[in-house]
Motif scaffolding. Sequence first.
Motif, PDB file in Angstrom:
ATOM      1  N   GLY A  21     -13.981  -4.987   8.083  1.00  0.00           N
ATOM      2  CA  GLY A  21     -14.492  -3.909   7.244  1.00  0.00           C
ATOM      3  C   GLY A  21     -13.444  -2.888   6.879  1.00  0.00           C
ATOM      4  O   GLY A  21     -12.353  -2.858   7.441  1.00  0.00           O
ATOM      5  N   THR A  22     -13.789  -2.053   5.927  1.00  0.00           N
ATOM      6  CA  THR A  22     -12.920  -0.946   5.558  1.00  0.00           C
ATOM      7  C   THR A  22     -13.040   0.138   6.629  1.00  0.00           C
ATOM      8  O   THR A  22     -13.985   0.162   7.418  1.00  0.00           O
ATOM      9  CB  THR A  22     -13.312  -0.356   4.197  1.00  0.00           C
ATOM     10  OG1 THR A  22     -14.631   0.187   4.308  1.00  0.00           O
ATOM     11  CG2 THR A  22     -13.254  -1.404   3.102  1.00  0.00           C
ATOM     12  N   ILE A  23     -12.107   1.045   6.631  1.00  0.00           N
ATOM     13  CA  ILE A  23     -12.116   2.112   7.637  1.00  0.00           C
ATOM     14  C   ILE A  23     -13.400   2.932   7.552  1.00  0.00           C
ATOM     15  O   ILE A  23     -13.981   3.297   8.573  1.00  0.00           O
ATOM     16  CB  ILE A  23     -10.862   3.003   7.529  1.00  0.00           C
ATOM     17  CG1 ILE A  23     -10.750   3.950   8.723  1.00  0.00           C
ATOM     18  CG2 ILE A  23     -10.847   3.786   6.234  1.00  0.00           C
ATOM     19  CD1 ILE A  23     -10.505   3.285  10.037  1.00  0.00           C
ATOM     20  N   LEU A  45      -9.055  -4.969  10.141  1.00  0.00           N
ATOM     21  CA  LEU A  45      -9.232  -3.743   9.373  1.00  0.00           C
ATOM     22  C   LEU A  45      -8.388  -3.848   8.109  1.00  0.00           C
ATOM     23  O   LEU A  45      -7.165  -4.011   8.184  1.00  0.00           O
ATOM     24  CB  LEU A  45      -8.822  -2.529  10.200  1.00  0.00           C
ATOM     25  CG  LEU A  45      -9.074  -1.166   9.592  1.00  0.00           C
ATOM     26  CD1 LEU A  45     -10.557  -0.972   9.285  1.00  0.00           C
ATOM     27  CD2 LEU A  45      -8.598  -0.068  10.525  1.00  0.00           C
ATOM     28  N   ASP A  46      -9.039  -3.768   6.954  1.00  0.00           N
ATOM     29  CA  ASP A  46      -8.376  -3.929   5.662  1.00  0.00           C
ATOM     30  C   ASP A  46      -8.000  -2.563   5.089  1.00  0.00           C
ATOM     31  O   ASP A  46      -8.401  -1.532   5.600  1.00  0.00           O
ATOM     32  CB  ASP A  46      -9.326  -4.672   4.716  1.00  0.00           C
ATOM     33  CG  ASP A  46      -8.619  -5.230   3.501  1.00  0.00           C
ATOM     34  OD1 ASP A  46      -7.372  -5.165   3.434  1.00  0.00           O
ATOM     35  OD2 ASP A  46      -9.308  -5.738   2.602  1.00  0.00           O
ATOM     36  N   GLU A  47      -7.246  -2.575   4.003  1.00  0.00           N
ATOM     37  CA  GLU A  47      -6.833  -1.376   3.264  1.00  0.00           C
ATOM     38  C   GLU A  47      -5.877  -0.490   4.060  1.00  0.00           C
ATOM     39  O   GLU A  47      -5.964   0.735   4.048  1.00  0.00           O
ATOM     40  CB  GLU A  47      -8.042  -0.574   2.774  1.00  0.00           C
ATOM     41  CG  GLU A  47      -8.912  -1.355   1.804  1.00  0.00           C
ATOM     42  CD  GLU A  47     -10.045  -0.536   1.234  1.00  0.00           C
ATOM     43  OE1 GLU A  47     -10.078   0.692   1.431  1.00  0.00           O
ATOM     44  OE2 GLU A  47     -10.902  -1.133   0.573  1.00  0.00           O
ATOM     45  N   ALA A  48      -4.929  -1.103   4.749  1.00  0.00           N
ATOM     46  CA  ALA A  48      -3.972  -0.345   5.545  1.00  0.00           C
ATOM     47  C   ALA A  48      -3.151   0.615   4.702  1.00  0.00           C
ATOM     48  O   ALA A  48      -2.798   1.699   5.161  1.00  0.00           O
ATOM     49  CB  ALA A  48      -3.057  -1.297   6.316  1.00  0.00           C
ATOM     50  N   ARG A  53      -1.590   6.176   3.673  1.00  0.00           N
ATOM     51  CA  ARG A  53      -1.452   7.226   2.657  1.00  0.00           C
ATOM     52  C   ARG A  53      -2.323   8.434   3.003  1.00  0.00           C
ATOM     53  O   ARG A  53      -1.931   9.574   2.803  1.00  0.00           O
ATOM     54  CB  ARG A  53      -1.819   6.668   1.279  1.00  0.00           C
ATOM     55  CG  ARG A  53      -1.568   7.630   0.154  1.00  0.00           C
ATOM     56  CD  ARG A  53      -1.774   7.040  -1.228  1.00  0.00           C
ATOM     57  NE  ARG A  53      -2.845   6.076  -1.335  1.00  0.00           N
ATOM     58  CZ  ARG A  53      -2.671   4.775  -1.603  1.00  0.00           C
ATOM     59  NH1 ARG A  53      -1.467   4.281  -1.777  1.00  0.00           N
ATOM     60  NH2 ARG A  53      -3.704   3.963  -1.701  1.00  0.00           N
ATOM     61  N   ASP A  54      -3.515   8.186   3.539  1.00  0.00           N
ATOM     62  CA  ASP A  54      -4.449   9.264   3.865  1.00  0.00           C
ATOM     63  C   ASP A  54      -4.350   9.717   5.319  1.00  0.00           C
ATOM     64  O   ASP A  54      -5.262  10.347   5.836  1.00  0.00           O
ATOM     65  CB  ASP A  54      -5.886   8.811   3.582  1.00  0.00           C
ATOM     66  CG  ASP A  54      -6.125   8.549   2.113  1.00  0.00           C
ATOM     67  OD1 ASP A  54      -5.329   9.024   1.273  1.00  0.00           O
ATOM     68  OD2 ASP A  54      -7.104   7.863   1.804  1.00  0.00           O
ATOM     69  N   ASN A  55      -3.235   9.364   5.979  1.00  0.00           N
ATOM     70  CA  ASN A  55      -3.033   9.728   7.381  1.00  0.00           C
ATOM     71  C   ASN A  55      -4.094   9.095   8.277  1.00  0.00           C
ATOM     72  O   ASN A  55      -4.454   9.625   9.309  1.00  0.00           O
ATOM     73  CB  ASN A  55      -3.003  11.247   7.563  1.00  0.00           C
ATOM     74  CG  ASN A  55      -2.269  11.651   8.817  1.00  0.00           C
ATOM     75  OD1 ASN A  55      -1.449  10.894   9.332  1.00  0.00           O
ATOM     76  ND2 ASN A  55      -2.552  12.831   9.321  1.00  0.00           N
ATOM     77  N   ASP A  57      -3.802   6.430   9.957  1.00  0.00           N
ATOM     78  CA  ASP A  57      -3.280   5.688  11.087  1.00  0.00           C
ATOM     79  C   ASP A  57      -3.880   6.207  12.391  1.00  0.00           C
ATOM     80  O   ASP A  57      -4.056   5.460  13.343  1.00  0.00           O
ATOM     81  CB  ASP A  57      -1.753   5.718  11.126  1.00  0.00           C
ATOM     82  CG  ASP A  57      -1.176   7.113  11.064  1.00  0.00           C
ATOM     83  OD1 ASP A  57      -1.790   7.988  10.412  1.00  0.00           O
ATOM     84  OD2 ASP A  57      -0.097   7.319  11.651  1.00  0.00           O
ATOM     85  N   LYS A  58      -4.269   7.464  12.407  1.00  0.00           N
ATOM     86  CA  LYS A  58      -4.955   8.028  13.583  1.00  0.00           C
ATOM     87  C   LYS A  58      -6.315   7.354  13.773  1.00  0.00           C
ATOM     88  O   LYS A  58      -6.760   7.134  14.896  1.00  0.00           O
ATOM     89  CB  LYS A  58      -5.113   9.537  13.441  1.00  0.00           C
ATOM     90  CG  LYS A  58      -3.799  10.270  13.469  1.00  0.00           C
ATOM     91  CD  LYS A  58      -3.969  11.748  13.212  1.00  0.00           C
ATOM     92  CE  LYS A  58      -2.600  12.399  13.099  1.00  0.00           C
ATOM     93  NZ  LYS A  58      -2.684  13.777  12.706  1.00  0.00           N
ATOM     94  N   ASP A  59      -6.976   7.024  12.667  1.00  0.00           N
ATOM     95  CA  ASP A  59      -8.262   6.323  12.739  1.00  0.00           C
ATOM     96  C   ASP A  59      -8.076   4.921  13.319  1.00  0.00           C
ATOM     97  O   ASP A  59      -8.883   4.465  14.124  1.00  0.00           O
ATOM     98  CB  ASP A  59      -8.916   6.225  11.362  1.00  0.00           C
ATOM     99  CG  ASP A  59      -9.359   7.571  10.821  1.00  0.00           C
ATOM    100  OD1 ASP A  59      -9.693   8.458  11.633  1.00  0.00           O
ATOM    101  OD2 ASP A  59      -9.376   7.729   9.595  1.00  0.00           O
ATOM    102  N   ILE A  60      -7.008   4.250  12.898  1.00  0.00           N
ATOM    103  CA  ILE A  60      -6.733   2.917  13.432  1.00  0.00           C
ATOM    104  C   ILE A  60      -6.523   2.993  14.935  1.00  0.00           C
ATOM    105  O   ILE A  60      -7.098   2.211  15.690  1.00  0.00           O
ATOM    106  CB  ILE A  60      -5.492   2.283  12.761  1.00  0.00           C
ATOM    107  CG1 ILE A  60      -5.737   2.033  11.280  1.00  0.00           C
ATOM    108  CG2 ILE A  60      -5.113   0.978  13.462  1.00  0.00           C
ATOM    109  CD1 ILE A  60      -4.501   1.600  10.523  1.00  0.00           C
ATOM    110  N   VAL A  61      -5.725   3.939  15.380  1.00  0.00           N
ATOM    111  CA  VAL A  61      -5.445   4.085  16.808  1.00  0.00           C
ATOM    112  C   VAL A  61      -6.722   4.424  17.572  1.00  0.00           C
ATOM    113  O   VAL A  61      -6.986   3.873  18.642  1.00  0.00           O
ATOM    114  CB  VAL A  61      -4.348   5.151  17.049  1.00  0.00           C
ATOM    115  CG1 VAL A  61      -4.198   5.465  18.521  1.00  0.00           C
ATOM    116  CG2 VAL A  61      -3.023   4.679  16.461  1.00  0.00           C
TER     117      VAL A  61
END
Length: 87
Positions: A21-23, A45-48, A53-55, A57-61
Motif C-alpha cells: 500500500g501507499t504510505i 511500501l510504494d511511492e518512496a 520528498r515529503d520527509n 522517511d520517518k514514516d517508513i522507519v
Amino acid sequence: GGGNFGQLIRTLKEGVQIAVGTIGTVKSLVNKNQLRMKHCRFFVLDEADQLIRDNGDKDIVALYNQIIKAPDTQVVVSSATLHSKKY
C-alpha cells in the motif's frame, strides 16, 4: 489508495499473506488498528520518492519499527520514479 476502504478492511480481517500500500493507506490502517504490523512478514511500501520528498522517511522507519523481525520477514520500499538527489 483510492480503493474501497471497507472492502480492504474486510479483506485484512479475513487474513492476508502480503500487505502492499501507499504510505497514506498503510498509516491509516495502522492508526485504525486494522493492520497490525507485528503480524507482517512481507511488507511492501510504494511511492518512496514521494515519501523522501515529503520527509516521509520517518514514516517508513516508524512502520518498520512496528514489525516484529522474524527470520523470514521481508520489507520492500520501492518507487518507479525515484530520481537522483543528494541528501
